[in-house]
Design a protein around this motif. Structure first.
Motif, mmCIF file in Angstrom:
data_model
loop_
_atom_site.group_PDB
_atom_site.id
_atom_site.type_symbol
_atom_site.label_atom_id
_atom_site.label_comp_id
_atom_site.label_asym_id
_atom_site.label_seq_id
_atom_site.Cartn_x
_atom_site.Cartn_y
_atom_site.Cartn_z
ATOM 1 N N PHE A 1 0.834 -1.219 0.000
ATOM 2 C CA PHE A 1 0.000 0.000 0.000
ATOM 3 C C PHE A 1 0.853 1.247 0.000
ATOM 4 C CE2 PHE A 1 -3.620 2.556 0.760
ATOM 5 C CZ PHE A 1 -3.265 3.529 1.689
ATOM 6 N N VAL A 2 1.909 1.275 0.826
ATOM 7 C CA VAL A 2 2.802 2.443 0.874
ATOM 8 C C VAL A 2 3.486 2.637 -0.471
ATOM 9 C CG1 VAL A 2 4.895 3.346 1.939
ATOM 10 C CG2 VAL A 2 3.135 2.291 3.353
ATOM 11 N N LEU B 1 2.376 1.732 -3.483
ATOM 12 C CA LEU B 1 1.409 2.259 -4.457
ATOM 13 C C LEU B 1 1.130 3.732 -4.205
ATOM 14 C CD1 LEU B 1 -1.125 -0.694 -4.681
ATOM 15 C CD2 LEU B 1 0.506 0.055 -6.421
ATOM 16 N N LEU B 2 1.014 4.109 -2.943
ATOM 17 C CA LEU B 2 0.752 5.515 -2.605
ATOM 18 C C LEU B 2 1.910 6.385 -3.061
ATOM 19 C CD1 LEU B 2 -1.095 7.548 -1.227
ATOM 20 C CD2 LEU B 2 0.075 7.040 0.933
ATOM 21 N N GLY B 3 3.119 5.900 -2.911
ATOM 22 C CA GLY B 3 4.277 6.665 -3.353
ATOM 23 C C GLY B 3 4.285 6.858 -4.860
ATOM 24 N N ILE C 1 1.665 6.859 -6.864
ATOM 25 C CA ILE C 1 0.605 7.797 -7.244
ATOM 26 C C ILE C 1 1.023 9.223 -6.954
ATOM 27 C CG2 ILE C 1 -1.753 8.513 -6.715
ATOM 28 C CD1 ILE C 1 -2.367 5.544 -6.200
ATOM 29 N N LEU C 2 1.595 9.460 -5.780
ATOM 30 C CA LEU C 2 2.040 10.808 -5.437
ATOM 31 C C LEU C 2 3.103 11.298 -6.406
ATOM 32 C CD1 LEU C 2 2.155 10.605 -1.531
ATOM 33 C CD2 LEU C 2 0.489 11.853 -2.942
ATOM 34 N N TYR D 1 3.529 10.371 -9.492
ATOM 35 C CA TYR D 1 2.874 10.640 -10.776
ATOM 36 C C TYR D 1 2.172 11.952 -10.769
ATOM 37 C CZ TYR D 1 -0.235 10.141 -14.762
ATOM 38 O OH TYR D 1 -0.918 10.360 -15.916
#
Length: 241
Positions: free
Chosen positions: A226-227, A229-231, A233-234, A236
């Motif tokens: 999860f971390v 994927l969040l990184g 997205i941020l 991008y």
């Protein structure tokens, strides 16, 4: 009593109340007079006629040991009730802690320099004890036969009462023994059951611990994804802006 330096032997004569076609036993008591372990061995001039138990053994310091001598059933009466059989009891000091398994013939070998004490015992035949006569020897003057019969009846009644009481006590003792055995068996079963339940609980607890460790490992792995994927997205979004 024979008073040797190592063992005291009582009696010094083996007396058998001779009866035809019947095994007869008598006993010897060996007393250790020393503070050492004493080994003994019993020999006889007629080994096929007698059985000695034990025929060899260890007498502990300041202790006693019983030896049973059994004469086999005889088919003929000896002439004049005389017996020429003899026994020889040998004794020797041995090492502390010795047992009957340590006894060997070399221990009683005088030629090897061992100090062996010997005691000779002779065999005597004696008359067997006579049973009491059922016929009264006689009555005093003035006494009546009915009174004697009454006395015999009272004696028989008392003997029967004593025998009945002894039998009842024996049955009661057997019942108590059976109850004790049943209680011990029940307690043993309960103990085994408790052990099995305890083992089962331990296995289940271990299984729960393993499953808990697996779940914690799964949660940690998902958190890392999860971390990540969040990184992504941020990153991008920051590039796009």
């Amino acid at each position: 009593m024979s008073t040797g330096e190592l063992l005291s032997i009582e009696p010094q004569e083996l007396k058998f109340p001779f009866e035809l076609k019947k095994q007869i036993s008598c006993s010897l008591q060996l007393s250790n007079k020393t503070d050492s372990y004493v080994a003994f061995k019993v020999k006889t001039t007629n080994p096929k006629k007698y059985c000695v138990r034990p025929n060899a053994g260890i007498v502990l310091p300041r202790s006693t040991c019983d030896v049973i001598v059994t004469m086999q059933a005889q088919k003929e009466s000896p002439s004049d009730m005389q017996c020429k059989d003899k026994f020889l009891l040998q004794s020797v000091i041995t090492h502390d802690g010795a047992t009957a398994k340590d006894i060997n013939a070399e221990m009683f070998n005088k030629e090897a320099g061992h100090l062996v004490e010997e005691c000779k015992l002779r065999v005597l035949y004696v008359s067997p004890p006579q049973p009491p006569s059922p016929v009264p020897e006689g009555s005093e003057e003035g006494s009546s036969p009915r009174g004697s019969a009454s006395d015999n009846g009272n004696a028989n009644s008392a003997e029967f009462s004593n025998a009945s009481r002894a039998f009842a006590e024996r049955l009661e003792s057997q019942d108590k023994s059976s109850e004790a055995k049943a209680l011990i068996s029940k307690l043993t079963e309960e103990k085994n059951s408790a052990i099995q339940q305890n083992t089962k609980l331990r296995q289940e607890l271990e299984l729960l611990k393993r499953e808990g460790n697996k779940n914690r490992a799964g949660v940690s792995f998902m958190f890392v994804i999860f971390v990540g994927l969040l990184g992504i997205i941020l990153g991008y979004l920051m590039k796009k802006s």
